[in-house]
Design a protein around this motif. Structure first.
Motif, PDB file in Angstrom:
ATOM      1  N   THR A   2      14.952   4.080  -4.067  1.00 51.11           N
ATOM      2  CA  THR A   2      14.823   5.265  -3.223  1.00 51.11           C
ATOM      3  C   THR A   2      16.026   5.416  -2.304  1.00 51.11           C
ATOM      4  N   VAL A   3      16.482   4.309  -1.744  1.00 53.73           N
ATOM      5  CA  VAL A   3      17.647   4.352  -0.856  1.00 53.73           C
ATOM      6  C   VAL A   3      18.885   4.769  -1.639  1.00 53.73           C
ATOM      7  N   THR A   4      19.044   4.262  -2.834  1.00 53.92           N
ATOM      8  CA  THR A   4      20.191   4.637  -3.667  1.00 53.92           C
ATOM      9  C   THR A   4      20.131   6.122  -4.015  1.00 53.92           C
ATOM     10  N   ARG A   6      18.672   8.496  -2.295  1.00 58.49           N
ATOM     11  CA  ARG A   6      18.949   9.276  -1.070  1.00 58.49           C
ATOM     12  C   ARG A   6      20.444   9.293  -0.765  1.00 58.49           C
ATOM     13  N   THR A   7      21.097   8.150  -0.930  1.00 53.72           N
ATOM     14  CA  THR A   7      22.541   8.073  -0.692  1.00 53.72           C
ATOM     15  C   THR A   7      23.298   8.972  -1.668  1.00 53.72           C
ATOM     16  N   THR A   8      22.875   8.948  -2.920  1.00 53.70           N
ATOM     17  CA  THR A   8      23.511   9.806  -3.923  1.00 53.70           C
ATOM     18  C   THR A   8      23.288  11.273  -3.586  1.00 53.70           C
ATOM     19  N   ASN A   9      22.089  11.621  -3.165  1.00 56.08           N
ATOM     20  CA  ASN A   9      21.774  13.004  -2.794  1.00 56.08           C
ATOM     21  C   ASN A   9      22.644  13.462  -1.627  1.00 56.08           C
ATOM     22  N   ASP A  10      22.823  12.619  -0.626  1.00 50.54           N
ATOM     23  CA  ASP A  10      23.677  12.972   0.513  1.00 50.54           C
ATOM     24  C   ASP A  10      25.127  13.173   0.076  1.00 50.54           C
ATOM     25  N   ALA A  11      25.597  12.323  -0.833  1.00 47.23           N
ATOM     26  CA  ALA A  11      26.978  12.450  -1.318  1.00 47.23           C
ATOM     27  C   ALA A  11      27.157  13.750  -2.095  1.00 47.23           C
ATOM     28  N   VAL A  12      26.183  14.104  -2.913  1.00 43.81           N
ATOM     29  CA  VAL A  12      26.269  15.343  -3.692  1.00 43.81           C
ATOM     30  C   VAL A  12      26.231  16.558  -2.766  1.00 43.81           C
ATOM     31  N   GLN A  13      25.418  16.515  -1.731  1.00 44.19           N
ATOM     32  CA  GLN A  13      25.373  17.626  -0.777  1.00 44.19           C
ATOM     33  C   GLN A  13      26.717  17.791  -0.069  1.00 44.19           C
ATOM     34  N   LEU A  14      27.331  16.691   0.326  1.00 42.09           N
ATOM     35  CA  LEU A  14      28.636  16.760   0.979  1.00 42.09           C
ATOM     36  C   LEU A  14      29.685  17.322   0.026  1.00 42.09           C
ATOM     37  N   LEU A  15      29.668  16.881  -1.225  1.00 39.51           N
ATOM     38  CA  LEU A  15      30.626  17.394  -2.200  1.00 39.51           C
ATOM     39  C   LEU A  15      30.402  18.882  -2.466  1.00 39.51           C
ATOM     40  N   THR A  16      29.163  19.332  -2.404  1.00 42.92           N
ATOM     41  CA  THR A  16      28.870  20.757  -2.566  1.00 42.92           C
ATOM     42  C   THR A  16      29.479  21.561  -1.428  1.00 42.92           C
ATOM     43  N   ILE A  17      29.332  21.058  -0.203  1.00 42.77           N
ATOM     44  CA  ILE A  17      29.919  21.742   0.961  1.00 42.77           C
ATOM     45  C   ILE A  17      31.440  21.840   0.808  1.00 42.77           C
ATOM     46  N   VAL A  18      32.065  20.741   0.418  1.00 45.24           N
ATOM     47  CA  VAL A  18      33.524  20.723   0.258  1.00 45.24           C
ATOM     48  C   VAL A  18      33.942  21.692  -0.853  1.00 45.24           C
ATOM     49  N   THR A  19      33.204  21.689  -1.953  1.00 49.27           N
ATOM     50  CA  THR A  19      33.540  22.562  -3.071  1.00 49.27           C
ATOM     51  C   THR A  19      33.428  24.032  -2.692  1.00 49.27           C
ATOM     52  N   VAL A  20      32.368  24.393  -1.997  1.00 48.39           N
ATOM     53  CA  VAL A  20      32.194  25.789  -1.583  1.00 48.39           C
ATOM     54  C   VAL A  20      33.303  26.195  -0.608  1.00 48.39           C
ATOM     55  N   SER A  21      33.630  25.322   0.334  1.00 46.56           N
ATOM     56  CA  SER A  21      34.688  25.639   1.293  1.00 46.56           C
ATOM     57  C   SER A  21      36.027  25.811   0.605  1.00 46.56           C
TER      58      SER A  21
END
Length: 70
Positions: A2-4, A6-21
């Motif tokens: 579960t922790v892994t 969640r960490t992966t989900n947070d990383a993907v969300q950050l990469l999505t923000i960077v990609t959109v920007s």
């Protein structure tokens, strides 16, 4: 696991923000293309409006991230 996940989900969300920007800034490259349309002959005023528009869109993306909508 579960922790892994969640960490992966947070990383993907950050990469999505960077990609959109970066996509917003990359779309501004279309403004520099060589078309003979009056819209592209806006000069310095048009360039400033384009920069303000990009900043506003990036701020909107960051706001959605802060409110946990994305």
């Amino acid at each position: 696991m579960t922790v892994t996940g969640r960490t992966t989900n947070d990383a993907v969300q950050l990469l999505t923000i960077v990609t959109v920007s970066l996509g917003i800034v990359g779309a501004a490259g279309m403004m520099g293309t060589n078309f003979t349309v009056d819209f592209f002959k806006a000069g310095v005023k048009g360039f400033i409006w384009m920069l303000l528009g990009m900043a506003a869109l990036i701020a909107l993306v960051l706001l959605t991230r802060r409110r946990r909508w994305l």
